[in-house]
Design a protein around this motif. Structure first.
Motif, mmCIF file in Angstrom:
data_model
loop_
_atom_site.group_PDB
_atom_site.id
_atom_site.type_symbol
_atom_site.label_atom_id
_atom_site.label_comp_id
_atom_site.label_asym_id
_atom_site.label_seq_id
_atom_site.Cartn_x
_atom_site.Cartn_y
_atom_site.Cartn_z
ATOM 1 N N LYS A 132 -5.495 46.343 57.246
ATOM 2 C CA LYS A 132 -4.935 44.997 57.282
ATOM 3 C C LYS A 132 -3.723 44.945 58.206
ATOM 4 C CE LYS A 132 -6.632 43.081 52.995
ATOM 5 N NZ LYS A 132 -6.325 42.362 51.763
ATOM 6 N N PHE A 180 -12.827 45.448 64.799
ATOM 7 C CA PHE A 180 -12.048 44.317 64.319
ATOM 8 C C PHE A 180 -11.249 43.744 65.480
ATOM 9 C CE2 PHE A 180 -12.616 47.177 60.714
ATOM 10 C CZ PHE A 180 -12.985 46.322 59.692
ATOM 11 N N CYS A 210 -9.363 43.525 56.376
ATOM 12 C CA CYS A 210 -8.639 43.222 57.607
ATOM 13 C C CYS A 210 -7.709 42.035 57.396
ATOM 14 C CB CYS A 210 -9.602 42.960 58.761
ATOM 15 S SG CYS A 210 -10.772 41.618 58.485
ATOM 16 N N SER A 214 -14.276 41.406 55.647
ATOM 17 C CA SER A 214 -13.103 40.531 55.668
ATOM 18 C C SER A 214 -12.054 40.929 54.622
ATOM 19 C CB SER A 214 -13.515 39.070 55.491
ATOM 20 O OG SER A 214 -14.243 38.908 54.303
ATOM 21 N N ASP A 215 -12.457 41.648 53.585
ATOM 22 C CA ASP A 215 -11.494 42.126 52.586
ATOM 23 C C ASP A 215 -10.646 43.279 53.113
ATOM 24 O OD1 ASP A 215 -12.514 40.308 50.793
ATOM 25 O OD2 ASP A 215 -13.802 41.766 49.783
#
Length: 84
Positions: free
Chosen positions: A59, A30, A6, A3-4
């Protein structure tokens, strides 16, 4: 865990890609929070690279694209056989 790396709200899953030759590579997929009609992105990390090197890019990509992040065969998550 991922999660860090994206965009917020992105779901992800980790799975192995199995080849007939006995090789198995790790793939993290993702999924953006909203379904988009954008093409998926296949991201193959190069030799000796780690996902942390691509956080900013991932991200941005994962906001609007399904991203398949495939780890190279030099990673500990890879399974090799024979002369590979």
């Amino acid at each position: 865990m991922y999660s860090d790396h994206c965009a917020p709200g992105v779901l992800f899953e980790e799975k192995d890609i199995l080849f007939e030759t006995g090789i198995s590579l790790n793939c993290i997929t993702f999924y953006p929070p909203e379904e988009k009609s954008n093409p998926p992105v296949v991201f193959v990390a190069g030799f000796a690279s780690v996902i942390e090197n691509f956080t900013y890019l991932l991200k941005a990509l994962t906001e609007k694209h399904i991203v398949h992040y495939i780890e190279a065969r030099d990673k500990a998550s890879s399974i090799l056989s024979g002369e590979h």
